[in-house]
Design a protein around this motif. Structure first.
Motif, PDB file in Angstrom:
ATOM      1  N   LEU A 102       0.852  -1.197   0.000  1.00 51.77           N
ATOM      2  CA  LEU A 102       0.000   0.000   0.000  1.00 51.77           C
ATOM      3  C   LEU A 102       0.882   1.240   0.000  1.00 51.77           C
ATOM      4  CD1 LEU A 102      -3.079   0.728   0.251  1.00 51.77           C
ATOM      5  CD2 LEU A 102      -2.635   1.063   2.699  1.00 51.77           C
ATOM      6  N   VAL A 103       0.480   2.249  -0.780  1.00 52.86           N
ATOM      7  CA  VAL A 103       1.205   3.519  -0.839  1.00 52.86           C
ATOM      8  C   VAL A 103       0.217   4.656  -0.548  1.00 52.86           C
ATOM      9  CG1 VAL A 103       2.595   5.078  -2.255  1.00 52.86           C
ATOM     10  CG2 VAL A 103       2.824   2.601  -2.539  1.00 52.86           C
ATOM     11  N   PRO A 104       0.492   5.456   0.501  1.00 50.28           N
ATOM     12  CA  PRO A 104       1.585   5.307   1.461  1.00 50.28           C
ATOM     13  C   PRO A 104       1.316   4.152   2.410  1.00 50.28           C
ATOM     14  CG  PRO A 104       0.166   7.108   2.128  1.00 50.28           C
ATOM     15  CD  PRO A 104      -0.337   6.661   0.794  1.00 50.28           C
ATOM     16  N   ALA A 105       2.399   3.547   2.895  1.00 49.42           N
ATOM     17  CA  ALA A 105       2.272   2.446   3.848  1.00 49.42           C
ATOM     18  C   ALA A 105       1.824   2.975   5.205  1.00 49.42           C
ATOM     19  CB  ALA A 105       3.612   1.732   3.985  1.00 49.42           C
ATOM     20  N   LYS A 106       1.282   2.074   6.023  1.00 54.73           N
ATOM     21  CA  LYS A 106       1.137   2.347   7.449  1.00 54.73           C
ATOM     22  C   LYS A 106       2.030   1.333   8.144  1.00 54.73           C
ATOM     23  CE  LYS A 106      -1.922   3.112  11.344  1.00 54.73           C
ATOM     24  NZ  LYS A 106      -3.301   3.084  11.894  1.00 54.73           N
ATOM     25  N   THR A 107       3.063   1.817   8.827  1.00 52.12           N
ATOM     26  CA  THR A 107       4.135   0.929   9.277  1.00 52.12           C
ATOM     27  C   THR A 107       3.920   0.341  10.664  1.00 52.12           C
ATOM     28  OG1 THR A 107       5.326   2.952   9.879  1.00 52.12           O
ATOM     29  CG2 THR A 107       5.922   1.910   7.802  1.00 52.12           C
ATOM     30  N   HIS A 108       3.024   0.905  11.454  1.00 47.52           N
ATOM     31  CA  HIS A 108       2.716   0.361  12.783  1.00 47.52           C
ATOM     32  C   HIS A 108       1.235   0.585  13.079  1.00 47.52           C
ATOM     33  CE1 HIS A 108       7.008  -0.083  13.552  1.00 47.52           C
ATOM     34  NE2 HIS A 108       7.172   1.184  13.195  1.00 47.52           N
ATOM     35  N   TRP A 109       0.704  -0.257  13.960  1.00 48.83           N
ATOM     36  CA  TRP A 109      -0.664  -0.113  14.477  1.00 48.83           C
ATOM     37  C   TRP A 109      -1.734  -0.186  13.384  1.00 48.83           C
ATOM     38  CZ3 TRP A 109       2.511   4.410  15.862  1.00 48.83           C
ATOM     39  CH2 TRP A 109       3.383   4.121  16.911  1.00 48.83           C
ATOM     40  N   ALA A 110      -1.422  -0.925  12.331  1.00 44.88           N
ATOM     41  CA  ALA A 110      -2.365  -1.057  11.210  1.00 44.88           C
ATOM     42  C   ALA A 110      -3.332  -2.207  11.501  1.00 44.88           C
ATOM     43  CB  ALA A 110      -1.609  -1.308   9.908  1.00 44.88           C
ATOM     44  N   ARG A 111      -4.586  -1.866  11.725  1.00 42.34           N
ATOM     45  CA  ARG A 111      -5.648  -2.855  11.872  1.00 42.34           C
ATOM     46  C   ARG A 111      -6.805  -2.457  10.970  1.00 42.34           C
ATOM     47  NH1 ARG A 111      -7.047  -3.861  18.095  1.00 42.34           N
ATOM     48  NH2 ARG A 111      -7.261  -1.574  18.108  1.00 42.34           N
ATOM     49  N   PRO A 112      -7.509  -3.422  10.389  1.00 43.60           N
ATOM     50  CA  PRO A 112      -8.627  -3.081   9.510  1.00 43.60           C
ATOM     51  C   PRO A 112      -9.669  -2.217  10.219  1.00 43.60           C
ATOM     52  CG  PRO A 112      -8.073  -5.397   9.296  1.00 43.60           C
ATOM     53  CD  PRO A 112      -7.271  -4.880  10.455  1.00 43.60           C
ATOM     54  N   ILE A 113     -10.192  -1.269   9.496  1.00 46.41           N
ATOM     55  CA  ILE A 113     -11.292  -0.445   9.998  1.00 46.41           C
ATOM     56  C   ILE A 113     -12.577  -1.134   9.552  1.00 46.41           C
ATOM     57  CG2 ILE A 113     -12.346   1.859   9.896  1.00 46.41           C
ATOM     58  CD1 ILE A 113      -9.534   2.954   9.292  1.00 46.41           C
ATOM     59  N   ASP A 114     -13.052  -2.057  10.391  1.00 44.98           N
ATOM     60  CA  ASP A 114     -14.142  -2.944   9.964  1.00 44.98           C
ATOM     61  C   ASP A 114     -15.183  -3.207  11.043  1.00 44.98           C
ATOM     62  OD1 ASP A 114     -12.668  -4.473  11.723  1.00 44.98           O
ATOM     63  OD2 ASP A 114     -12.114  -6.023  10.271  1.00 44.98           O
ATOM     64  N   THR A 115     -15.077  -2.511  12.164  1.00 43.24           N
ATOM     65  CA  THR A 115     -15.981  -2.775  13.281  1.00 43.24           C
ATOM     66  C   THR A 115     -16.824  -1.543  13.587  1.00 43.24           C
ATOM     67  OG1 THR A 115     -14.255  -4.221  14.217  1.00 43.24           O
ATOM     68  CG2 THR A 115     -16.089  -3.603  15.659  1.00 43.24           C
ATOM     69  N   PRO A 116     -18.079  -1.521  13.179  1.00 44.96           N
ATOM     70  CA  PRO A 116     -18.906  -0.347  13.446  1.00 44.96           C
ATOM     71  C   PRO A 116     -19.232  -0.212  14.945  1.00 44.96           C
ATOM     72  CG  PRO A 116     -20.215  -2.105  12.459  1.00 44.96           C
ATOM     73  CD  PRO A 116     -18.789  -2.575  12.439  1.00 44.96           C
ATOM     74  N   PRO A 117     -19.577   1.010  15.359  1.00 46.52           N
ATOM     75  CA  PRO A 117     -19.712   2.194  14.521  1.00 46.52           C
ATOM     76  C   PRO A 117     -18.354   2.779  14.108  1.00 46.52           C
ATOM     77  CG  PRO A 117     -20.148   2.756  16.802  1.00 46.52           C
ATOM     78  CD  PRO A 117     -19.999   1.271  16.761  1.00 46.52           C
ATOM     79  N   PHE A 118     -18.373   3.475  12.977  1.00 47.89           N
ATOM     80  CA  PHE A 118     -17.196   4.162  12.456  1.00 47.89           C
ATOM     81  C   PHE A 118     -17.283   5.641  12.854  1.00 47.89           C
ATOM     82  CE2 PHE A 118     -18.369   0.708   9.576  1.00 47.89           C
ATOM     83  CZ  PHE A 118     -17.209  -0.066   9.628  1.00 47.89           C
ATOM     84  N   TYR A 119     -16.117   6.261  13.037  1.00 49.34           N
ATOM     85  CA  TYR A 119     -16.080   7.658  13.478  1.00 49.34           C
ATOM     86  C   TYR A 119     -15.151   8.471  12.579  1.00 49.34           C
ATOM     87  CZ  TYR A 119     -17.991   5.664  17.795  1.00 49.34           C
ATOM     88  OH  TYR A 119     -18.763   4.990  18.709  1.00 49.34           O
ATOM     89  N   GLY A 120     -15.510   9.728  12.369  1.00 47.31           N
ATOM     90  CA  GLY A 120     -14.679  10.645  11.599  1.00 47.31           C
ATOM     91  C   GLY A 120     -14.572  11.996  12.283  1.00 47.31           C
ATOM     92  N   TYR A 121     -13.354  12.528  12.312  1.00 49.56           N
ATOM     93  CA  TYR A 121     -13.086  13.843  12.904  1.00 49.56           C
ATOM     94  C   TYR A 121     -12.514  14.768  11.833  1.00 49.56           C
ATOM     95  CZ  TYR A 121     -13.425  11.451  17.434  1.00 49.56           C
ATOM     96  OH  TYR A 121     -13.849  10.722  18.523  1.00 49.56           O
TER      97      TYR A 121
END
Length: 484
Positions: A378-397
């Motif tokens: 993946l570009v850009p990579a996420k090199t640490h603490w990368a977990r799928p965002i797949d568990t609702p509810p989802f949040y955005g700031y």
């Protein structure tokens, strides 16, 4: 005639005033703000980064000079004066007993800030309590404090300070005439130019489509740091250091007020999810390093995005793992719904998050370590603490650049003297944000601004007292001792 005139009202100014007064000098401090807004950006701080060789009262383990230096070297990319940086680091190891003597109290780090338990001493009551303690101590010692006193100009002769000028003004319905205040020496600690929107515009310029990036910046701290004295000294020929576009600039909630939102508007969940721009695309590695070493680059990253806006996206798994901001996040039970509520292009946003999810290679998640949860391909990579965002509810700031302080400043040396054509002034000194660019050419790490302000405030106050004929007290009196 006054012995020492201190111009400014934050941490660095107060440290200078207290040191000069302890040396026996007559001290007057001019604070541009009214009393209720005193303290500059220091009122919004919460900790001090400290070197220590072994455990202390509120600090665990050890944080050596070399480790502190390597942390600073990394975040600045080498754009720092090593001699001055190491002076700050060493002084941070023996300033806290002096601070306690003047009423400052410390506490261990709180939940959500445990990564700083080894490196940073937190102020009980935060920066506002620190500022109030210093003002009480200064008043008790006889420092004359004047509020609502913005200095409009400095009078110099042969690079010596002669006098400060205050314009006529009205305070609480009372007219005050213009003033000229002479002193044997002077400390400049009046902050950067972050509240001067015209100067920010000048520094950041205009885009090809005619937009001014700085118009979308929010100011995390005081509205009174307009850079008037910085500009005056530059115009008078003082040597400068730093890039006017470099600053302590944090990604803060886009709903924050224009001024004085402080630390509670910061969004600290970046490393626990992904960040996208208004086009729904990621643009940087959210897991590059521990958050205290990287939070201050995200304001600049957002400033480089279209419209100077971004969005931090997390799911339920991240809740409770970061300090909650003052405004709640926008929530939704699906990514499509979240895109709609945030006003993001649905297809692009969903594609971005799903691509990220598929690229995640989850190992053993540990937010207190540089773990092995990363992305692949993946570009850009996420090199640490990368977990799928797949568990609702989802949040955005929603994010905007939040400027704390600017790095363009006055060049100095270990005596804190202002320099003109490479030569130090005999009686004009500088501390705090006005010289922080000597140590911080770019980047930031939590608490180092207070380390710089405390170290050079104390140095400047001692040197100003000496320049006015008073013997300064030792900088190392009352060193902290380890507690087993």
């Amino acid at each position: 005639m006054i012995d020492v005139l201190v111009i400014g009202g934050g941490n660095a100014a107060l440290c200078a005033a207290l040191m000069a007064r302890e040396a026996g000098a007559q001290v007057v401090l001019l604070e541009a703000a009214p009393r209720c807004w005193r303290g500059g950006n220091s009122q919004h701080t919460r900790n001090l980064r400290c070197m220590h060789e072994s455990p202390q009262d509120v600090l665990v383990d050890a944080y050596t000079e070399e480790e502190f230096w390597q942390d600073l070297l990394k975040v600045t990319g080498g754009v720092t004066d090593e001699g001055l940086a190491r002076r700050v680091i060493r002084d941070s190891s023996h300033c806290r007993d002096w601070m306690r003597h003047h009423g400052v109290r410390f506490q261990p780090s709180l939940s959500g800030t445990l990564q700083l338990a080894r490196t940073n001493a937190f102020f009980t009551g935060g920066g506002k309590a620190l500022i109030n303690a210093y003002y009480r101590s200064a008043e008790a010692l006889g420092v004359q404090i004047r509020y609502n006193s913005p200095v409009t100009g400095i009078e110099l002769k042969d690079n010596r300070f002669i006098a400060a000028h205050l314009a006529a003004r009205e305070i609480d319905g009372v007219h005050w005439p213009a003033e000229r205040i002479e002193a044997r020496s002077c400390v400049l600690a009046a902050g950067g130019f972050e509240s001067n929107r015209d100067w920010l515009r000048e520094a950041w310029g205009q885009s090809e489509n005619g937009d001014w990036a700085a118009d979308n910046f929010l100011i995390r701290g005081t509205r009174f740091n307009t850079g008037v004295l910085l500009r005056a000294l530059i115009d008078a020929g003082a040597d400068t250091v730093g890039d006017p576009t470099q600053a302590h600039m944090v990604a803060i909630d886009a709903r924050a007020p224009l001024y004085d939102g402080g630390i509670c508007t910061r969004i600290d969940c970046v490393s626990l999810g992904v960040v996208v721009n208004r086009e729904g695309r990621r643009f940087y590695d959210e897991g590059e390093d521990f958050w205290p070493k990287r939070y201050a680059i995200w304001g600049r990253l957002v400033a480089q995005q279209p419209g100077q806006v971004g969005y931090s996206i997390i799911d339920r798994k991240a809740v409770g793992r970061f300090m909650p901001p003052v405004f709640p996040g926008t929530s939704a039970n699906s990514l499509s719904e979240l895109a709609h509520r945030l006003g993001l292009p649905e297809a692009a946003f969903v594609e971005t998050v799903e691509a990220y999810n598929q690229a995640c290679r989850v190992g053993t998640f540990d937010h207190t370590a540089l773990d092995d949860c990363r992305t692949e391909g993946l570009v850009p990579a996420k090199t640490h603490w990368a977990r799928p965002i797949d568990t609702p509810p989802f949040y955005g700031y929603p994010l905007r650049p939040g400027v704390t302080f600017t790095y363009l400043g006055l060049r100095t040396d270990e005596t804190a003297a202002v320099h003109f054509s490479g030569k130090p002034s005999p009686n004009l000194f500088v501390a705090g944000e006005m010289m922080a660019g000597n140590v911080l050419g770019k980047g930031y790490t939590a608490g180092v601004g207070m380390s710089i302000g405390t170290a050079f405030g104390r140095i400047a106050g001692s040197q100003a007292a000496a320049a006015s004929g008073h013997q300064p007290t030792s900088m190392t009196v009352g060193q902290d001792h380890a507690i087993a």
